[in-house]
Design a protein around this motif. Structure first.
Motif, PDB file in Angstrom:
ATOM      1  N   THR A 157       0.875  -1.032   0.036  1.00 30.88           N
ATOM      2  CA  THR A 157       0.088   0.055   0.056  1.00 30.88           C
ATOM      3  C   THR A 157       0.793   1.450  -0.025  1.00 30.88           C
ATOM      4  N   ASP A 158       0.292   2.366  -0.472  1.00 33.15           N
ATOM      5  CA  ASP A 158       0.851   3.661  -0.248  1.00 33.15           C
ATOM      6  C   ASP A 158       0.104   4.450   0.792  1.00 33.15           C
ATOM      7  N   GLY A 159       1.008   5.318   1.774  1.00 33.07           N
ATOM      8  CA  GLY A 159       0.612   6.120   2.657  1.00 33.07           C
ATOM      9  C   GLY A 159       0.158   5.478   3.772  1.00 33.07           C
ATOM     10  N   LEU A 160       0.937   4.341   4.239  1.00 30.74           N
ATOM     11  CA  LEU A 160       0.426   3.795   5.431  1.00 30.74           C
ATOM     12  C   LEU A 160       1.083   4.512   6.515  1.00 30.74           C
ATOM     13  N   MET A 161       0.291   4.533   7.594  1.00 29.56           N
ATOM     14  CA  MET A 161       0.781   5.254   9.063  1.00 29.56           C
ATOM     15  C   MET A 161       0.362   4.239  10.169  1.00 29.56           C
TER      16      MET A 161
END
Length: 377
Positions: A116-120
């Motif tokens: 995934t992109d942008g995981l926090m």
């Protein structure tokens, strides 16, 4: 699956909602879309990022509608929710709002980060920071938010000093990147009086402001200050410390929020999440039994409100796993008729069902799976 497929046969039939196998989780699409549009317009007008909390709906279909309306990304309470929603569709940014701690869970987090992109994810303890740093040592850096304890001692750094120490620990690891802080005042969300809720949030926001100032003075100014909720979002916007809203229940409006004055000078959001039940017994005058009990409705938010199919003011009592009771003095209930209930607490009620029966009035227009049902690990 047989029950679900039988209900699918009703899609598009005028009045088909009245033939649903019950109890059925029902979603008024038009009301939900108006709620989504209203919150999106509010956030845009106030210059705030919107990151709706998917723990409320656990649905990729609803998440997509929120993203299309302008949301930056979504929140997930648990890693399992994030995995399910990421696998079901393209979500640009996911924040996991609870710490991910065990070795096996961290290994899953690494895999999700790769996909995934942008995981926090949030952290609140130096041991967790070090474990994440080691796991991500040979991977792209993981973005972190420091969870700040709002005073209930459930999770979060317990003091401004602890938050600064965590920031320093994060900064010492190249595999991690500090993006900001999270501050969720859950206890204050359901204070019924607007004035009392505002006073409580002003006090807690003053504390958060002090934490942000200490982090900034130490060289760690938070890029993201994420938090708030349906009950406080108007007040949060006024106070100007949060720059990202984690609102969730606004999309459905359960009865816990329905009894609250959410706005100073406006009407509440519209009830959009309902449970349709059927009267299965009515042999006692002024009383009927429906086929929705503990297994169909959450019990932690009081009792459901009878919205349709019975006289105004009809009471509801839980009568066990499978049944609920309707109480209306002198009323003669119709055997086999349908009753519509507003749910007490939307998040756990949704988790009891496999699917949303999406309706336009009395017509079922679609059936959506509860994508992340049961993904509590």
């Amino acid at each position: 699956m047989a029950m679900l497929s039988e209900n699918e046969a009703l899609i598009g039939q005028q009045g088909g909602r009245r033939s649903l196998n019950t109890p059925a989780l029902v979603l008024d699409r038009a009301a939900m879309e108006r709620n989504i549009a209203r919150m999106a317009a509010f956030a845009a007008d106030k210059g705030l990022a919107l990151r709706p909390h998917a723990k409320t709906h656990k649905s990729i279909d609803i998440a997509k509608l929120q993203l299309e309306a302008g949301a930056r990304g979504i929140c997930c309470a648990k890693l399992g929710e994030a995995e399910a929603l990421a696998a079901a569709g393209s979500v640009p940014s996911i924040l996991i709002t609870s710490p991910v701690v065990s070795a096996r869970a961290i290994a899953r987090l690494v895999k999700l980060h790769e996909q995934t992109d942008g995981l926090m994810v949030v952290v609140d303890h130096p041991d967790n920071v070090r474990a994440l740093a080691a796991a991500f040592d040979e991977h792209a850096p993981l973005d972190l938010l420091i969870d700040i304890d709002p005073g209930i001692h459930r999770t979060g750094a317990a003091s401004p000093e602890a938050a600064v120490d965590l920031a320093r620990e994060i900064a010492s690891h190249p595999s991690l990147q500090l993006r900001g802080v999270q501050f969720y005042c859950g206890l204050q969300q359901h204070i019924a009086s607007y004035a009392e809720r505002r006073a409580a949030i002003v006090e807690r926001t003053d504390y958060l402001r002090g934490v942000v100032e200490r982090l900034s003075e130490a060289g760690f100014p938070p890029e993201i200050v994420s938090g708030g909720g349906t009950g406080t979002h108007e007040i949060d916007a006024e106070l100007g410390v949060l720059n990202e809203l984690q609102v969730g229940s606004y999309v459905f409006m359960d009865n816990e929020y329905g009894v609250c004055q959410l706005f100073d000078h406006a009407e509440n959001f519209e009830p959009a999440l309902l449970v349709d039940a059927r009267i299965v017994s009515c042999n006692t005058p002024g009383m009927a039994t429906v086929d929705a009990g503990f297994k169909a409705l959450s019990t932690d938010g009081g009792t459901p409100v009878v919205m349709d199919g019975a006289p105004e003011g009809t009471g509801f009592i839980f009568m066990g796993d499978e049944h609920g009771g309707l109480l209306a003095a002198d009323h003669v209930f119709a055997h086999g008729s349908m009753v519509t209930l507003q749910v007490p607490h939307c998040d756990p009620t949704v988790n009891l069902h496999d699917a949303y029966h999406v309706v336009d009035g009395d017509t079922v227009i679609d059936i959506w799976p509860v994508t992340a049902r049961g993904r509590s690990r």
